[in-house]
Design an enzyme around this catalytic site. Structure first.
Site, short mmCIF file in Angstrom:
data_model
loop_
_atom_site.label_atom_id
_atom_site.label_comp_id
_atom_site.label_asym_id
_atom_site.label_seq_id
_atom_site.Cartn_x
_atom_site.Cartn_y
_atom_site.Cartn_z
N HIS A 1 0.66 -1.04 -0.08
CA HIS A 1 0.06 0.01 0.05
C HIS A 1 0.68 1.29 -0.01
O HIS A 1 1.98 1.45 0.62
CB HIS A 1 -1.00 -0.07 1.16
CG HIS A 1 -0.24 -0.13 2.55
ND1 HIS A 1 0.28 1.03 3.29
CD2 HIS A 1 0.06 -1.13 3.13
CE1 HIS A 1 0.74 0.64 4.36
NE2 HIS A 1 0.73 -0.68 4.43
N ASP A 2 0.27 2.23 -0.68
CA ASP A 2 0.87 3.72 -0.68
C ASP A 2 2.32 3.77 -1.51
O ASP A 2 2.97 4.62 -1.45
CB ASP A 2 1.08 4.34 0.65
CG ASP A 2 -0.59 4.11 1.20
OD1 ASP A 2 -1.46 5.26 0.88
OD2 ASP A 2 -0.60 3.64 2.34
N GLY B 1 5.17 -1.08 2.63
CA GLY B 1 4.40 0.10 2.20
C GLY B 1 5.26 1.34 2.34
O GLY B 1 6.25 1.33 3.01
#
Length: 267
Positions: A118-119, A136
């Site tokens: 994520h991200d 992440g």
């Protein structure tokens, strides 16, 4: 052509000339750009935004729920740029409220069994080789390459045109234009072969080498090295990119191979 055995939600937005193979799954909040190909058993979850002329191979999972205990179901996205190839069983998580999106640029190659968490923000023309595991919030500059079976710690930054050896544990930031290898991961020179392939002149390459001599070979700590570089070397786009990367590094940059580095990012 969309095969009748593929599952396509009626509200998914599919551009013309998209080919979707049998048993692929395309959920409701998905957009696929013109000319893309989705292989059998690939899964495109809500929030996936696929560019033009992408190829997503069998078993890949795009925009999966983040593996983050802080994630509370907020609306987030995953962007895949044009002409990007995602090979078999690669997994890419959507963003969290920290950044709201995971981004992969155009003309990238994400090889089989890799994970982009994520991200993460991946630039253009990047290569992530088989079985790379990326935590992440990792940032990866344009034209960077991570070789196979490497693991990248969360919040690490990898500079443009950097090349990381296979099997590496990437705990620190990797400055632009460099090669990184060994354990612990260390500076292994500049990526001169890659730079020449991308049109950098000998003068530019020599200048980059000189900047890194100050950082890695002259016994300065990072603060001292940057002061000398700015005082003694002529400003240029490459010099300033390196200086800004090192100055803004929060995790600390990889060390010289002969140094006894710890994991605190101290000079």
């Amino acid at each position: 052509m969309i095969h009748p055995l593929a599952y396509i939600h009626s509200e998914a937005k599919i551009a013309p000339n998209v080919e979707i193979e049998p048993f692929a799954i395309v959920h409701k909040d998905v957009e696929i750009g013109e000319g893309s190909w989705i292989g059998s058993h690939a899964v495109l979850n809500d929030g996936a935004r696929i560019g033009k002329n992408c190829k997503i191979y069998p078993g890949a999972v795009i925009s999966s729920t983040p593996q983050d205990l802080k994630f509370k179901g907020e609306y987030t996205l995953t962007y895949i740029g044009d002409n990007t190839i995602i090979r078999e069983y690669a997994t890419i998580s959507r963003g969290t409220e920290e950044h709201w999106k995971t981004e992969i640029g155009s003309d990238c190659l994400i090889m089989a069994y890799s994970h982009v968490a994520h991200d993460c923000r991946i630039g253009n023309n990047c290569i992530i080789v088989n079985n790379v595991q990326m935590a992440g919030h990792v940032h990866m500059g344009d034209w960077a390459i991570i070789a196979g079976s490497s693991s990248v710690r969360q919040f690490v930054k990898i500079g443009a045109h950097a090349m990381i050896a296979g099997g590496s544990l990437v705990r620190k930031d990797v400055p632009p234009f460099t090669k990184a290898a060994r354990e612990p991961l260390s500076y292994a020179g500049i990526n001169s072969v890659g730079l020449r392939r991308r049109g950098f002149t000998n003068e530019q390459i020599n200048e980059i080498q000189e900047v890194y001599r100050y950082i890695y070979l002259r016994g300065f700590n990072n603060t001292e090295a940057l002061e000398h570089i700015e005082l003694e070397l002529v400003p240029s786009a490459e010099r300033d990119e390196i200086v800004n990367f090192v100055r803004n590094s929060e995790r600390g940059i990889i060390k010289a191979p002969t140094s006894t580095s710890n994991d605190n990012g101290d000079d």
